[in-house]
Design an enzyme around this catalytic site. Sequence first.
Site, mmCIF file in Angstrom:
data_model
loop_
_atom_site.group_PDB
_atom_site.id
_atom_site.type_symbol
_atom_site.label_atom_id
_atom_site.label_comp_id
_atom_site.label_asym_id
_atom_site.label_seq_id
_atom_site.Cartn_x
_atom_site.Cartn_y
_atom_site.Cartn_z
ATOM 1 N N PRO A 90 0.757 -1.311 -0.115
ATOM 2 C CA PRO A 90 -0.030 0.217 0.117
ATOM 3 C C PRO A 90 0.684 1.258 -0.040
ATOM 4 C CG PRO A 90 -0.628 -1.444 1.904
ATOM 5 C CD PRO A 90 0.511 -2.030 1.136
ATOM 6 N N GLU A 117 1.238 -7.325 7.280
ATOM 7 C CA GLU A 117 1.792 -6.931 8.388
ATOM 8 C C GLU A 117 3.331 -6.471 8.058
ATOM 9 O OE1 GLU A 117 0.256 -9.785 8.584
ATOM 10 O OE2 GLU A 117 -1.593 -9.228 9.743
ATOM 11 N N ARG A 155 -2.178 -7.645 -20.952
ATOM 12 C CA ARG A 155 -2.963 -7.520 -22.002
ATOM 13 C C ARG A 155 -2.570 -6.391 -22.947
ATOM 14 N NH1 ARG A 155 -7.110 -4.275 -21.763
ATOM 15 N NH2 ARG A 155 -8.522 -5.631 -22.668
ATOM 16 N N ASP A 170 -9.055 0.777 -25.472
ATOM 17 C CA ASP A 170 -9.615 0.416 -23.715
ATOM 18 C C ASP A 170 -9.929 1.797 -23.294
ATOM 19 O OD1 ASP A 170 -9.105 -2.135 -23.546
ATOM 20 O OD2 ASP A 170 -7.140 -1.966 -22.721
HETATM 21 N N1 ADE Z 1 -0.853 -5.391 -0.224
HETATM 22 C C1 ADE Z 1 -1.568 -5.094 0.803
HETATM 23 N N2 ADE Z 1 -2.429 -4.037 0.287
HETATM 24 C C2 ADE Z 1 -2.067 -3.644 -0.904
HETATM 25 C C3 ADE Z 1 -2.577 -2.671 -1.828
HETATM 26 N N3 ADE Z 1 -3.671 -1.730 -1.723
HETATM 27 N N4 ADE Z 1 -1.762 -2.721 -2.998
HETATM 28 C C4 ADE Z 1 -0.665 -3.448 -3.455
HETATM 29 N N5 ADE Z 1 -0.095 -4.430 -2.411
HETATM 30 C C5 ADE Z 1 -0.841 -4.367 -1.194
#
Ligand code: ADE
Length: 248
Positions: A90, A117, A155, A170
């Site tokens: 994230p 985690e 793709r 696309d």
């Molecule tokens: N791992 C946990 N959440 C994620 C996300 N939103 N994007 C990429 N990898 C992740």
Amino acid sequence: MLSRIDVITLFPEWVEGLKTLGLTGRALASGRVALKCWNPRDFTVDVHRSVDDRPYGGGPGMVMRPEPLANAIEAARSDAGPATVACLSPQGRRLDQRGVLELAERERLILVCGRYEGVDQRVLDQLVEEEWSIGDYVLSGGEPAAAVLIDAVIRQLPGVLGHERSVVEDSFADGLLDCPHYTRPEDWRGLGVPEVLTSGDHARIAQWRRAQALHRTRRLRPDLWSERVLSAEDKAALAHWPEEFSVK
Ligand code: ADE
């Protein structure tokens, strides 16, 4: 152009499905691009084959141990030519179509899937060059994000889609949402098909589609719309097909 993807994962099943399903399955079977998984558990040396441990400083959850993960990444790296090592997390750069095109240009990708985690920071510092996120929400691990990234990248590779034009048309290829699509029957539950699509007039159809994509983007994605500079063709399409001709 991308020819090989390696995935470092404790759950290869998340990714293996791409080898047999649909478009990615066909691309991988054709040999156009190769996909190989590496499980850090296979690179442990202790009897318990443990891949995670409690975090220094305390707190909930477990952190992936550096050594098995690093060994798996290094084994993948030395199995073929130079690669970009990227981690799904994230914290990463938000994946969008521009990012997908950039990734498709790399020769080889090694994707590291961490459990949410965390991954020991020293592995990220030493071995990982990039981090990518698929959105501002938390997954329990990087695997579903890797599957999304791989599908989107494959793709884009030349010859993967039946019609080369499909990629160009696309959603987002041009910073716009896609236009609506219809197929037979022409009358479905009393609902028709926009007349222009059955006219056989390809220039008119192309202009209608462009206007629909513009209307949709303006209505649904003001963030994309605000960055847009309208070309003369776009202005002509909007003038010819004003909002009242627009499908929702
Ligand atoms: N791992 C946990 N959440 C994620 C996300 N939103 N994007 C990429 N990898 C992740």
